[in-house]
Each structure stands twice: as structure tokens, then as C-alpha cells.
Design a protein around this motif. Structure first.
Motif, mmCIF file in Angstrom:
data_model
loop_
_atom_site.group_PDB
_atom_site.id
_atom_site.type_symbol
_atom_site.label_atom_id
_atom_site.label_comp_id
_atom_site.label_asym_id
_atom_site.label_seq_id
_atom_site.Cartn_x
_atom_site.Cartn_y
_atom_site.Cartn_z
ATOM 1 N N LYS A 39 0.799 -1.219 0.000
ATOM 2 C CA LYS A 39 0.000 0.000 0.000
ATOM 3 C C LYS A 39 0.832 1.269 0.000
ATOM 4 O O LYS A 39 0.285 2.355 -0.075
ATOM 5 C CB LYS A 39 -0.984 -0.005 1.178
ATOM 6 N N LEU B 59 -10.270 2.394 1.244
ATOM 7 C CA LEU B 59 -10.530 2.080 2.644
ATOM 8 C C LEU B 59 -11.136 0.710 2.910
ATOM 9 O O LEU B 59 -10.876 0.122 3.948
ATOM 10 C CB LEU B 59 -11.505 3.123 3.215
ATOM 11 N N PRO B 60 -12.006 0.184 2.029
ATOM 12 C CA PRO B 60 -12.767 -1.009 2.416
ATOM 13 C C PRO B 60 -11.878 -2.200 2.730
ATOM 14 O O PRO B 60 -10.745 -2.264 2.256
ATOM 15 C CB PRO B 60 -13.625 -1.326 1.177
ATOM 16 N N PRO B 61 -12.392 -3.145 3.516
ATOM 17 C CA PRO B 61 -11.601 -4.338 3.799
ATOM 18 C C PRO B 61 -11.464 -5.186 2.539
ATOM 19 O O PRO B 61 -12.151 -4.964 1.558
ATOM 20 C CB PRO B 61 -12.430 -5.064 4.854
ATOM 21 N N GLN B 62 -10.569 -6.156 2.596
ATOM 22 C CA GLN B 62 -10.411 -7.053 1.449
ATOM 23 C C GLN B 62 -11.359 -8.231 1.584
ATOM 24 O O GLN B 62 -11.746 -8.606 2.690
ATOM 25 C CB GLN B 62 -8.976 -7.532 1.379
ATOM 26 N N TYR B 63 -11.709 -8.817 0.447
ATOM 27 C CA TYR B 63 -12.620 -9.960 0.463
ATOM 28 C C TYR B 63 -11.888 -11.190 -0.058
ATOM 29 O O TYR B 63 -11.300 -11.162 -1.136
ATOM 30 C CB TYR B 63 -13.843 -9.673 -0.405
ATOM 31 N N ILE B 64 -11.925 -12.255 0.727
ATOM 32 C CA ILE B 64 -11.325 -13.514 0.309
ATOM 33 C C ILE B 64 -12.485 -14.484 0.089
ATOM 34 O O ILE B 64 -13.243 -14.762 1.013
ATOM 35 C CB ILE B 64 -10.382 -14.075 1.400
ATOM 36 N N ILE C 53 1.010 -10.608 1.816
ATOM 37 C CA ILE C 53 0.347 -9.441 2.386
ATOM 38 C C ILE C 53 -0.551 -8.845 1.314
ATOM 39 O O ILE C 53 -0.214 -8.849 0.127
ATOM 40 C CB ILE C 53 1.316 -8.400 2.977
ATOM 41 N N VAL C 54 -1.703 -8.361 1.751
ATOM 42 C CA VAL C 54 -2.750 -7.965 0.809
ATOM 43 C C VAL C 54 -3.316 -6.609 1.233
ATOM 44 O O VAL C 54 -3.608 -6.391 2.403
ATOM 45 C CB VAL C 54 -3.873 -9.023 0.776
ATOM 46 N N GLY C 55 -3.476 -5.715 0.267
ATOM 47 C CA GLY C 55 -3.956 -4.363 0.547
ATOM 48 C C GLY C 55 -5.471 -4.277 0.637
ATOM 49 O O GLY C 55 -6.194 -5.222 0.334
ATOM 50 N N ASN C 56 -5.948 -3.097 1.037
ATOM 51 C CA ASN C 56 -7.378 -2.829 1.216
ATOM 52 C C ASN C 56 -8.164 -2.984 -0.072
ATOM 53 O O ASN C 56 -7.661 -2.706 -1.152
ATOM 54 C CB ASN C 56 -7.562 -1.381 1.669
ATOM 55 N N GLU D 213 -10.033 -8.072 -3.928
ATOM 56 C CA GLU D 213 -10.919 -9.230 -3.925
ATOM 57 C C GLU D 213 -10.157 -10.407 -4.508
ATOM 58 O O GLU D 213 -9.682 -10.353 -5.645
ATOM 59 C CB GLU D 213 -12.161 -8.952 -4.776
ATOM 60 N N THR E 290 -8.121 -7.207 -8.220
ATOM 61 C CA THR E 290 -9.032 -8.348 -8.349
ATOM 62 C C THR E 290 -8.253 -9.518 -8.935
ATOM 63 O O THR E 290 -7.602 -9.371 -9.968
ATOM 64 C CB THR E 290 -10.215 -8.004 -9.275
#
Lengths: 424, 372
Positions: free
Chosen positions: A36, A280-285, A295-298, A301, A316
Motif C-alpha cells: 500500500k 478504505l474497504p476491507p479485502q474480500y477472500i 500481504i494484501v492491501g485494502n 478481492e 481483483t
């Protein structure tokens, strides 16, 4: 008189051409790092964490991304009534107009800016290293030694020392000799390009050397100060410091963040790294996804598999796609059924379905073997890669590419594909 | 600008059980990265309403902390800005806010000194996106005195915790009941209203003279036959979070791609205070399925159909199912959590087991944190 004890001048004008297509349209300090962040976030955060609230950022090469990223400095709390962050591009003067021709020349052209703050000390930084450092401690060291110039230096392996500017010191840390990229180094203390100058000394040297073409700190200012018998000290630094100047070192430094307890730990509470991240939103797994050692940013998906990778924000990753040992930057879309091995995909790229990256053997790149090596696939920002193609190692892709650009659907190892246009 | 905004964020509800002991409902974390009030604030900002008052009184510390700067929602201008009003003792008032109308009454000077002709009133505990200009247009077109934004609930939902409305075919409000024992309509009020500023001041002053304090029962319901009140039906997503069940369901709705895309990807966006956390990290052993994970989290175990809020630490061999883990929770190794909401800043001891058997269990632990 309103004044600042120490101000920072951050050199962020360089291209960083060894990062190939990654810096084709952005300056190196603006290149994404660690999911990020951008590289410049590290020195900027170090400044505010060290209590330095006045930072001049010198830009020249492709400054748009840097300008929008820094803005008025809100993420770093550098939006101040007096001081704060100021972007300093080269400008036209009444008698002459020139670009920044060297690191010291860039600072020289901004003497007026520095003068506004009546500083006692000036900290010179470069915007292309990954590290955490408390400059206040370095300043204490500078004062303790009644130094004129303090150079931050770190021990490097003897065999690599000839790639750096080397300082030779006595037992107290006083510099007795300075060698720029010496064939036979006399010490293993390498200059990190971080200097604290007492303001009067810096000003005098800059004016004395104003006509030196391409005036540079390492080549001109430091030797000048040394020759005049001024007090130069080396401040030894033993923490994590990474020059991410090549694709290989850039890739490695990112991968090091994945370790369970990384040497460079972003999760520490007391030395936060700030950045301007709009997402801002959270990530979706998803239910089918597999994510580990990553490591994965905000806002990202993930529907496929991600192993050992650094994934930025707003990415995505499609169904059935497998991403391994790769760096995927902000807003990239990867279609379904892809295999992405050891790749660096820059911001806002679109990768079609069933694309395979990283096939074949490690043939050296034909156009720029020194840049596109390490077996990496590198894709420049805003690129489009069509569905179903395969791409070999040590390759570079940039621009909107179509299936016809890939002979038999394959970009062989060692090839470079640069096209016009970009994804909007 | 044609309107000022008022966000009623005073409330507490026993239906939130342990969750509001620490904060007002408007400050409840929602959808991984947000607080409930972010939705109302972002809607105001995105509707170009520049002057917004937040009225709050119950345990406002957490809310105040969240609103410590107005710049995240793009307020903080020379024109307008964000105002947080808690009750104060004045020469002629020594009360807490005795109701929503009283809360506005105690800050009536704010409204008197505005010049904007309209007021948008909303609550701080609903999750929705709305361009208030559209309701304002509707309000003007209907020549309404008050416009009430309403929502038709699905048949299986309980309307009795809301105000219920009956509308005629022109959308004029015929009947309005507050929290009826037996709901006869599934059309409910969302607590979003448009009203002319001068009229609101008059009604509030009148209400105060009569020692009445509630905006719904003492103004809307009392005046429903006297004033032109219209309903505006919201067809998009709208959800109120003020019971534990509703809070849990609203969060879980974000696992649905339709809801997620609507809030996270479609324009305009929802803003929140930036917390400067690193990206989420998945260590070897992490197995995450159908879940939302917010930044700063570190996952070592299994997470299914759950929402991890910011800075969650999931230890080795943990199993988390159908649960909501609020901000900054540390879950020790080998814990098992199912159908739970774990309160923020909790530390769950290793090898513990928490299962919500009949409905959702709220876990509030106050263990010391030694790890890290």
C-alpha cells in the motif's frame, strides 16, 4: 523570528532507470512498495516520526504521481501553517533557467526556500530507500561532535564496497578520507546518501561551487568540505536499509515483508509508516480462494490462489488464477484461470483470462539484459495483456497489447514488448 | 448550498446489549473498516452539504475520537464544517437532551444562524447511501412540509422497532405510529427527514413551550394531519444496526457481492478516518474463506464466513466461523469462535471456546494482553 531548528530536503527527482518499465512514467520515489505504500513514504514518515515538520521535496522527472500523492501532506501530518511539506520543482529565473543538474545543484537552486526557515541544520535525504531511521538521534550525534557535516553510513560486505561511496573514519567516527566507488576500498562503511549539514557550512559550499556543472553531494560538496578541513563525521547505522534500485532488489525487498517476523516490520506500533491511500474497504477472500504467505492491501478481492506474494489495494484476482512469488500493484485486474509466476505487475494493469506468466527458461533479455533479469516478468502501469497468451522470463511488457503482438500467443523469454496507449 | 445537515447520534439502545457499553451506536464499527456514522457523514459530504451538526450525548468518547478531524469526510472548510454538539449547561437550561426534539432545541441557535433554506435530518446508526438532493427535489416538487424517507421491509422482518407509516397513492402520509405493539404496515420510517429550516425552528420552539421533547411523537405524529407530510421510498440498501441481531446481519450482508460492490466500488464512496495500518498479512497456516479482512490484521488460522475488523490477530490453529471480530482483538492460539461478536480491544485466551448457541453471542473479555 520564526525558525526551524532542522529542515529536511528530500531529493525525489530521479528516474531510477534501472527499474525499467516501472519508472517509464513515474519517478522512482513514487513507485509502489509493500502493498500500500510508495517508496517516498518511508523517508517522509521518518521525518515526521523524528519531529521534522518542514520538508522540501525536490521533483523533476515525471512528478505528477508524486504531486498527487503528497498533496498538502495530510497523511504525514505535514499540513502546517508554518513549514510542512513543499514540492520544489525546477523553475525559470530572470537570468537563467536550468533543470536540476545534480543533487547539490538542486539544493542550491532552492537556497531561498531554506532561508525562509532560518534553520540551524539541514537534513539531505534521497527518496529511494526503504528504512526506518530516527534523524533526531543523528542530529544529537552531529551536535555532540560539533560536526559540520554528518554522513549516515552503514557497514556493507567488503566485496560490495566498491559499488558505494566509502567513508574512512578514525576511532571517534571522524572522517579522514572519502572514496567514491573505489576499486580498492579502505573501509566497508558505505554512505547512505543521508547528510546533516550545519546550515552555514552547506550554504557556503553551495555558493562556492555554484558554477560546477552537475554539482553533486558525493562528488563535489563532501570532498570540498573535507578539503577545507571541516569536521566530517560518519554516523554508523546498523538497522534495515534497502536500496531498491534494481528490479531484483525491489522484488527481494518486497518479498522480505512476507516473512513471519520480517526484518523490516511494518506492524510495529511506535514507528508507523504513513501513506496516502484512498482505498478504505476491507479485502474480500472468497470461498474458493487460498491465500497464504502474503500481504494484501485494502479493497482487494481474491477469488483464486495467492502464495508468497505482495498484493496492493483494489486488486481483483480471478477464479482459478494462481499467483506465486509476485508483486501486484494497486487496481490491477487479473482474469480467471491465469498462472502468474515471479512477476511484477504495475498499477492499473488488466490481465485477460487464461494468461500464463513466467514460462520457459531464463534467457537474458535481448534489449536491456542488465535491467530485465532475475527471471522476472515486468509489466508497466496501465498495460493490457490479452486473454490466453503466454509470457516467458526476463521479459517486459508495456502499453495496450493485443494477441497479434504475441507470435503464436507466446512472448518468449528475453523479449520486450512496448506498445502505445494505456488502460484508462 | 440549499440545506444544512443534522445527524442524531445521541442514542444508546439496550437491544445492543454489551456492545454500547463502550460507545454510542453511531460509533459502532461496521463492515470491517468503517463506523456507523461514516455512512451519514459521507452521504452529507457527497450531497455537497457543507454544514453538518452531530448531536450526541451517550458515551461520546469513542465518537469524538472518530470525529477528531473533519477532514476525512472533506468538511473542515471556511464555509461550513462539522459541528459536534453535546449538551451543555446554559443560563436557561440544565438538562441533558431529553429527546431528539430537545436536542435540536438546545442547539437552535445553530439553525437560526444558518442561511440555508432546508434541513436534512438523519440518524447516525443506519448503513445506506443516499443523494439527499434527490429527496430535496422531491420535497419541493410535492410542496411538502416534511418528507420522511421510508423503506418497505420484507415480510419476515419485524417492523415494530421502527415508526410505521401508511401512505396514500400520492405518497402522502395518512398514518404514522411509533414502535407499535403490532405493526399493521411494513412501510417504516428510516429516520431521514427533509424540512424547511424556518418551519423546523417554529415546530421545535412550539414543542419546547409545551414541554414536549421527541421529534417523532411530538412533532411528526402530532402534526401529521395538520402539515403536508410525504413519504419518499428508498429502494436501495438501507439497514439500521441498533439491535445485536440487526448489527450482525448488516455486517454479514457485506459478504454478498451485490452489497459489497454497491458500497465499496460504486460511486460515490464512503469515507472514514484513516488509521495508517499496514496491509493484512497471511502467514503459513492461514485458511480464509468467504470473509472480509481489514488492514493491519495478521492471520495464522482458519477464518470462515466472518468479518475481521482492523488489527485483528488470529493465532495458530484458531477457527473462526460466522463471527464478527471487532477492532484490535488478539485471539490466542487454538481458540474456537462460532456465531459470536467479539468486542474491540479484547484479548481471547488461548485454547478457549466460544459458541453462540441460540443466536449471536457477544464476547466481552477484559484479559490482560501479554503477547507481542
Amino acid at each position: 523570528m520564526r525558525k526551524k531548528e532542522m529542515i529536511a530536503m528530500l531529493l525525489a527527482g530521479g528516474q531510477g532507470s534501472r527499474l525499467g518499465v516501472l519508472t517509464a512514467k513515474v519517478a522512482k520515489p513514487a513507485v509502489a512498495f509493500g502493498g500500500k505504500y510508495r517508496i517516498i513514504d518511508f523517508p517522509l514518515s521518518n521525518c515526521i516520526n523524528s519531529g521534522i515538520d518542514t520538508v522540501g521535496v525536490l521533483t523533476q522527472y515525471q512528478p505528477l504521481r508524486l504531486n498527487t500523492h503528497i498533496g498538502i501532506g495530510i497523511p504525514w501530518d505535514l499540513d502546517r501553517n508554518f513549514g510542512g511539506v513543499t514540492i520544489l520543482p525546477p523553475y525559470e529565473k530572470s537570468d537563467n533557467s536550468e533543470w536540476y543538474t545534480g543533487t547539490a545543484n538542486a539544493i542550491y537552486q532552492n537556497l531561498d526556500y531554506m532561508e525562509t526557515f532560518h534553520p540551524e541544520y539541514v537534513l539531505i535525504l534521497s527518496g529511494d530507500h526503504i528504512y526506518k531511521m530516527d534523524y533526531e538521534v543523528m542530529l544529537d550525534y552531529h551536535k555532540e561532535n560539533q560536526a559540520d557535516v554528518t554522513i549516515a553510513a552503514m557497514p556493507v560486505p567488503k566485496e560490495e564496497a566498491s559499488r558505494f561511496g566509502i567513508v574512512v573514519t578514525d576511532r571517534e567516527g571522524k572522517i579522514s578520507e572519502f572514496q567514491e566507488k573505489p576499486p580498492e576500498p579502505k573501509s566497508n562503511l558505505a554512505s547512505m546518501g543521508i547528510y546533516i549539514f550545519s546550515w552555514k557550512v552547506l550554504k557556503e559550499a553551495l555558493i562556492a561551487l555554484e558554477h560546477v556543472p552537475g554539482c553533486d553531494f558525493g562528488k563535489h560538496i563532501i570532498p570540498y568540505c573535507h578539503d577545507r578541513g571541516q569536521r566530517l563525521f560518519a554516523y554508523e547505522y546498523n538497522g534495515y536499509w534497502k536500496d531498491v534500485g534494481t528490479l531484483g532488489s525491489y522484488w527481494e525487498a518486497n518479498m522480505e515483508l512476507i516473512d513471519i517476523i520480517p526484518e523490516f516490520n511494518l506492524y510495529e506500533e511506535y514507528w508507523k509508516i504513513y501513506t496516502n491511500s484512498g482505498i478504505l474497504p476491507p479485502q474480500y477472500i472468497s470461498g474458493q480462494a487460498v491465500v497464504d504467505r502474503s500481504i494484501v492491501g485494502n479493497g482487494t478481492e481474491i477469488y483464486g490462489e495467492v502464495h508468497n506474494s505482495v498484493i496492493g489495494s483494489g486488486v481483483t484476482i480471478g477464479n482459478g488464477t494462481v499467483v506465486r512469488d509476485s508483486i501486484i500493484m494497486k487496481d490491477v485486474t487479473i482474469g480467471d484461470g491465469c498462472v502468474i509466476d515471479k512477476s511484477i505487475i504495475a498499477e492499473n494493469c488488466e490481465i485477460g483470462t487464461n494468461v500464463t506468466f513466467g514460462i520457459g527458461s531464463s534467457v537474458p533479455n535481448k534489449m536491456k539484459p542488465a535491467i530485465y533479469s532475475f527471471g522476472l516478468v515486468t509489466v508497466g502501469e496501465n498495460s493490457v495483456v490479452p486473454a490466453g497468451v503466454q509470457v516467458g522470463k526476463n521479459t517486459a511488457i508495456s502499453g495496450v497489447t493485443v494477441r497479434e503482438d504475441y507470435p503464436n500467443g507466446v512472448l518468449e523469454s528475453g523479449e520486450t514488448l512496448i506498445k502505445a496507449g494505456g488502460r484508462v | 448550498m440549499r440545506a444544512v445537515g443534522i445527524i442524531l447520534a445521541g442514542g444508546n439502545s439496550h437491544k445492543m446489549r454489551e456492545l454500547t457499553q463502550r460507545r454510542a451506536i453511531a460509533a459502532m464499527p461496521v463492515a470491517g473498516s468503517y463506523r456507523a456514522i461514516d455512512f451519514a457523514l459521507s452521504n452529507m459530504s457527497n450531497s455537497h452539504i457543507q454544514k453538518v451538526a452531530v448531536l450526541t450525548q451517550y458515551n461520546a468518547r469513542s465518537l469524538n475520537e472518530h470525529l477528531n478531524s473533519s477532514k476525512w469526510w472533506d468538511f473542515g472548510r471556511k464555509q461550513g464544517g462539522l459541528y459536534v454538539f453535546t449538551p451543555t449547561i446554559t443560563a436557561d437550561n440544565g438538562y441533558w437532551y431529553r429527546g431528539t426534539a430537545d436536542a435540536i432545541y438546545q442547539n437552535l441557535d445553530f439553525l437560526r444562524r444558518c442561511h440555508e433554506p432546508y434541513v436534512i435530518i438523519t440518524s447516525g446508526d443506519a448503513v445506506y447511501k443516499m443523494d439527499y438532493n434527490k429527496i430535496l427535489e422531491y420535497h419541493i416538487e410535492k410542496k411538502a412540509d416534511v418528507t420522511v424517507v421510508c423503506k418497505r421491509l420484507d415480510d419476515n422482518e419485524d417492523a415494530s422497532r421502527f415508526g410505521t407509516l401508511k401512505l396514500d397513492e400520492t405518497m402522502r402520509i395518512e398514518d404514522f405510529e411509533e414502535k407499535p405493539m403490532l405493526a399493521t404496515s411494513n412501510m417504516i420510517s428510516t429516520g431521514i427527514y427533509v424540512i424547511r429550516r424556518r418551519l423546523l425552528i417554529d415546530l421545535i420552539e412550539h414543542c419546547a413551550e409545551e414541554e414536549r421533547h421527541d421529534f417523532v411523537t411530538d412533532i411528526l405524529i402530532r402534526y401529521k394531519n395538520l402539515k403536508r407530510m410525504y413519504g419518499y421510498e428508498i429502494k436501495d440498501y438501507w439497514s439500521n444496526i441498533s439491535t445485536v441481531a440487526a448489527y450482525y446481519r448488516t455486517n454479514m450482508d457485506f459478504l454478498d457481492p451485490k452489497v459489497r460492490n454497491y458500497f465499496f466500488k460504486e460511486h460515490p464512496e464512503i469515507y472514514s478516518k484513516v488509521s495508517d495500518l499496514p496491509p493484512a498479512k497471511y502467514n503459513p497456516g492461514a485458511v480464509v474463506k468467504n470473509s472480509l479482512v481489514a488492514s493491519g490484521s495478521i492471520v495464522n488460522g482458519t477464518v470462515e464466513n466472518s468479518i475481521l475488523f482492523k488489527k485483528t490477530f488470529v493465532g495458530n490453529n484458531c477457527v473462526i466461523k460466522n463471527s464478527i471480530i471487532l477492532n484490535d482483538v488478539y485471539l490466542g492460539d487454538n481458540t474456537y469462535i462460532e456465531n459470536c461478536i467479539v468486542e474491540s480491544r479484547d484479548t481471547i485466551r488461548a485454547k478457549t471456546r466460544h459458541v453462540g448457541e441460540n443466536g449471536v453471542k457477544v464476547i466481552v473479555e477484559k484479559n490482560e494482553r501479554y503477547a507481542l
